[in-house]
Motif scaffolding. Structure first.
Motif, mmCIF file in Angstrom:
data_model
loop_
_atom_site.group_PDB
_atom_site.id
_atom_site.type_symbol
_atom_site.label_atom_id
_atom_site.label_comp_id
_atom_site.label_asym_id
_atom_site.label_seq_id
_atom_site.Cartn_x
_atom_site.Cartn_y
_atom_site.Cartn_z
ATOM 1 N N ALA A 97 0.853 -1.193 0.000
ATOM 2 C CA ALA A 97 0.000 0.000 0.000
ATOM 3 C C ALA A 97 0.889 1.243 0.000
ATOM 4 C CB ALA A 97 -0.906 -0.014 1.228
ATOM 5 N N CYS A 98 0.603 2.178 -0.903
ATOM 6 C CA CYS A 98 1.541 3.294 -1.086
ATOM 7 C C CYS A 98 0.859 4.628 -1.316
ATOM 8 C CB CYS A 98 2.516 2.989 -2.228
ATOM 9 S SG CYS A 98 1.779 2.437 -3.784
ATOM 10 N N HIS A 118 4.239 1.307 -10.226
ATOM 11 C CA HIS A 118 2.955 2.001 -10.323
ATOM 12 C C HIS A 118 3.098 3.522 -10.287
ATOM 13 C CE1 HIS A 118 0.127 -1.539 -9.044
ATOM 14 N NE2 HIS A 118 1.035 -1.899 -9.933
ATOM 15 N N GLY A 119 4.330 4.020 -10.245
ATOM 16 C CA GLY A 119 4.542 5.462 -10.278
ATOM 17 C C GLY A 119 4.779 6.114 -8.934
ATOM 18 N N ALA A 120 4.968 5.310 -7.886
ATOM 19 C CA ALA A 120 5.177 5.864 -6.549
ATOM 20 C C ALA A 120 6.642 6.209 -6.310
ATOM 21 C CB ALA A 120 4.706 4.866 -5.489
ATOM 22 N N THR A 146 -0.820 10.836 -2.213
ATOM 23 C CA THR A 146 -0.963 9.616 -3.003
ATOM 24 C C THR A 146 0.352 9.263 -3.688
ATOM 25 O OG1 THR A 146 -1.744 10.897 -4.896
ATOM 26 C CG2 THR A 146 -3.415 9.998 -3.402
ATOM 27 N N TYR A 147 0.558 7.995 -3.901
ATOM 28 C CA TYR A 147 1.751 7.475 -4.570
ATOM 29 C C TYR A 147 3.040 7.899 -3.872
ATOM 30 C CZ TYR A 147 -1.473 5.857 -8.114
ATOM 31 O OH TYR A 147 -2.504 5.214 -8.738
ATOM 32 N N GLN A 184 8.966 15.836 -7.035
ATOM 33 C CA GLN A 184 8.279 16.603 -8.069
ATOM 34 C C GLN A 184 8.579 16.055 -9.460
ATOM 35 O OE1 GLN A 184 9.086 20.820 -7.999
ATOM 36 N NE2 GLN A 184 8.014 21.211 -9.915
ATOM 37 N N ALA A 185 9.818 15.637 -9.673
ATOM 38 C CA ALA A 185 10.234 15.180 -10.999
ATOM 39 C C ALA A 185 9.715 13.795 -11.346
ATOM 40 C CB ALA A 185 11.761 15.196 -11.092
ATOM 41 N N LEU A 186 9.510 12.932 -10.340
ATOM 42 C CA LEU A 186 9.294 11.521 -10.654
ATOM 43 C C LEU A 186 8.011 10.903 -10.115
ATOM 44 C CD1 LEU A 186 12.991 10.439 -10.198
ATOM 45 C CD2 LEU A 186 11.724 10.478 -12.348
ATOM 46 N N ARG A 187 7.408 11.476 -9.117
ATOM 47 C CA ARG A 187 6.142 10.922 -8.617
ATOM 48 C C ARG A 187 5.086 11.053 -9.708
ATOM 49 N NH1 ARG A 187 2.156 14.015 -6.302
ATOM 50 N NH2 ARG A 187 0.505 12.883 -5.196
ATOM 51 N N LEU A 188 4.524 9.907 -10.114
ATOM 52 C CA LEU A 188 3.515 9.859 -11.170
ATOM 53 C C LEU A 188 3.983 10.524 -12.467
ATOM 54 C CD1 LEU A 188 0.175 10.421 -9.218
ATOM 55 C CD2 LEU A 188 0.988 8.315 -10.264
#
Length: 258
Positions: A97-98, A118-120, A146-147, A184-188
């Motif tokens: 869970a993330c 999953h982009g987390a 989230t993520y 900021q650069a990589l989450r989702l």
């Protein structure tokens, strides 16, 4: 007499200091504004876009490796990762869970790596070297987001390590500005992870129990790879491992993760 009047008139003229001061203020303001606009135009942007698909490459210390997604292992299998913490490669079919979860105890890394797919962004920290204040600072970047996921990571060679799929940054200070830049650069960042649209929601007991997660186990050495109990990080997925359709709309499936 005429000369005296002329001299008096000359003496009577006052220097317009107010006007001069106003002009100086305007000039300085204009110069400062110009400098600010130039600096802002030249400042790096950490927001991903079609033209800037991986802003993390502008962050000092970020390591980037290409990994193939979708390679799963079973809950009783371990992956011989080549990086610690890992940030890509084979992983458990069930994700941890993330959605803003801060785990108080170390968690099995094979599940956490699935979060990255999953982009987390996963924040790992060495519980022996990061103070309680530092942990609180890091947790504030995760809780309610989230993520995002965070957990202690025993034996970490730096106080803090951030992971997203194929990306890693290690820092020593919880207040290092690069932490926020990395997030900021990589989450989702849809250009950088395989399962765009996949969920980070909790799966529940029998799959991945957020309240009782599988415990952390140190990475086995590559010499123990046998393809059965220990798997190479670049090995193709185990056909017996669970899979899902979590990349299609983000719904939580009943058959596992991908």
């Amino acid at each position: 007499m005429s000369g005296a009047r002329k001299s008096s008139a000359v003496r009577g003229r006052s220097t317009p200091w107010g006007m001069i001061s106003l002009i100086l203020v305007v000039v300085l303001f204009a110069g400062g504004l110009g400098w600010y606009l130039v600096a802002k135009a030249n400042a790096p942007s950490y927001t991903p876009s079609e033209r800037n698909q991986d802003p993390s490459t502008q962050i000092a210390g970020v390591q980037v490796i290409k990994y193939t997604g979708g390679n799963h292992v079973l809950p009783d299998q371990r992956v011989a990762y080549t990086h610690s913490p890992p940030f890509g490669g084979a992983h458990d079919g069930f994700w941890a869970a993330c959605n803003g979860v801060v785990y108080p105890t170390p968690v099995r890394q094979e599940n956490l790596v699935h979060d990255l797919e999953h982009g987390a962004v996963w924040i790992a920290y060495n519980p022996d070297t990061v103070s309680s204040e530092g942990v609180a600072t890091l947790a504030s970047k995760v809780q309610g987001q989230t993520y995002m996921v965070m957990a202690p990571y025993p034996g970490l060679d730096q106080p803090i390590s951030l992971q997203s799929w194929g990306h890693q940054l290690k820092v020593s200070d919880p207040n290092d500005p690069r932490i926020d830049q990395f997030i900021q650069a990589l989450r989702l960042n849809r250009y950088q992870y395989p399962e765009v649209g996949a969920t980070c929601a909790a799966l529940g007991p029998g799959q991945f129990d957020q309240d009782n997660p599988p415990p952390f186990v140190p990475t086995p050495p590559t010499s123990q790879i046998d393809g059965k109990t220990v798997v190479d990080e670049n090995a193709a997925g185990n056909p017996a491992a669970t899979t899902d359709q979590s990349g299609m709309g983000g719904a939580v499936p009943s058959t596992g993760g991908q």
